[in-house]
Design an enzyme around this catalytic site. Sequence first.
Site, PDB file in Angstrom:
ATOM      1  N   HIS A  87      -6.276 -24.032 -30.019  1.00  0.00           N
ATOM      2  CA  HIS A  87      -5.251 -23.038 -29.612  1.00  0.00           C
ATOM      3  C   HIS A  87      -5.261 -21.848 -29.974  1.00  0.00           C
ATOM      4  CE1 HIS A  87      -2.613 -26.400 -28.230  1.00  0.00           C
ATOM      5  NE2 HIS A  87      -2.761 -27.121 -29.498  1.00  0.00           N
ATOM      6  N   CYS A 110      -6.589 -28.473 -25.731  1.00  0.00           N
ATOM      7  CA  CYS A 110      -5.773 -29.534 -26.568  1.00  0.00           C
ATOM      8  C   CYS A 110      -5.730 -30.694 -25.706  1.00  0.00           C
ATOM      9  CB  CYS A 110      -4.634 -29.201 -27.286  1.00  0.00           C
ATOM     10  SG  CYS A 110      -4.153 -30.359 -28.580  1.00  0.00           S
TER      11      CYS A 110
END
Length: 504
Positions: free
Chosen positions: A436, A332
């Site tokens: 994630h 991310c």
Amino acid sequence: MKGVMIQGTASDVGKSLIATAVCRAFANEGIRVAPFKSQNMSNNSYVTIDGKEIGRAQGIQAEAAKIKATVWMNPILLKPRSDQQSEVVLFGKAAETFSGRGYRDLFYEKGLKAIQTAIHHLSQQFDVVVMEGAGSPVEINLKEKELVNMKVAQMADIPVILVADIDRGGVFASIVGTLALLTEEERTRVKGIVINKFRGDLSLFKDGVQWLEEKTGIPVLGVVPHIDNHMIDGEDSLSMPASSGKMERGLLDIVILKPPYISNYSDIEPFYCEDDVSIRWVSRLDEIGHPDAVILPGTKSTIRDLQFFKNAGFNDWLNTFGSRGGHIVGICGGYQMLGKLLIDDKGSDTGVAGLKEIGLGLIPATTTFLKEKVTVRAEGTLHPRTGIQQQISGYEIHLGKTKLDEEEENRFLLLNNGTEEGYYGKDGKIIGTYLHHLFHNDEWRNKWLNGLRQAKGLPLKGTVHISELKDQKYDELAAHLVEHLNWEKLKEIIFSWRTKNEMD
């Protein structure tokens, strides 16, 4: 409604863990139970099945309760973006960004209505709601307009259990002091005390229990021994394992670069279940040593944290490490940092529209920050160009859109919606992705670790199945709580609760 609120004498006393254990204990008895926290402040979030964002603690507690997490379990999530401002996520969607004073002055009434709506919804669906407070219920400077402790217990009309951490010291003062600062009406709602994180011989604390009960007039429901390696995700950075920057155990040395505004650090937690892996959280260059791999985790403030890493001297080190064949993974915000350029067109990352920042330059990509946040669960496979056949699942929470250079074909994932995602370069030694919980995919984590083991001349290992271990840990946690708590007394408090007005 029937329920209980777990409040604490301070942050990190174990409220989340106690609430998680209570949820699983009720679920194991066939009781329909749901977790709830009206307002959560954490960058460690959880994406519900419908793509909404809530605090990670309530997502974990829903798993313990054997139900799907929903936005009703955490209607307000505050995600710090700086020391002065937080993004407000309302019912799973980013709403506004406020300063602390702005939030109290402009959002309070709206917050109360959201909490009332969520409580009503849960009360219609579940037999018991296990609520969690935040910090301390007697933060005097915040108490007038608080949205998470006694005000919410009063709104739901449920009893309160006060948890104190004996491991940090001062347990008697923290309990008596907390009760002394509550109003008389608030004190009548506190029906039990739990001493948490006890180490040593429990019999040595019998006098302490007696003194507390005589001093406060409130029963001590239990003294709960400290639990090591419970494998339950932490709520915020206070629950992150401490690190000295030195390799303390294991054979594989994996360094996590720790940014000031780290988010979703639960991405790293599966590595703690691998007995030959050492995880070190590093924020200074002189701590980094000679790791086998480096992971850049997510962040709530990518450009600020990138600047932090540059100022700390990590820029040149990472480029040298990567050029020599070192393994680097960016997740991310970490993925965004590894690119060539970051552009904050809307000011959604920094608050300064049009700000640009040169990236670390390990991935040929440009990230542009947008106003609308992506929150979605994702499934797919490793991209065919990786040469690896592997199913992958996780979730995305990000503002930026990262575009690889047009000639670049080294994609990491092929999602089920047809999207090519991430970067997979140098035969997998440089990886960037928005996904994630990448390393919560057991087979993928095992394959990646075995690559490190092979490069280091270590024996390969089989797959550790985290989901099975985690569910077992929920049961162990619940059994631990029931063993050391007067469980029947707690249930009596919950199911026989009536306020004075109702009884009159």
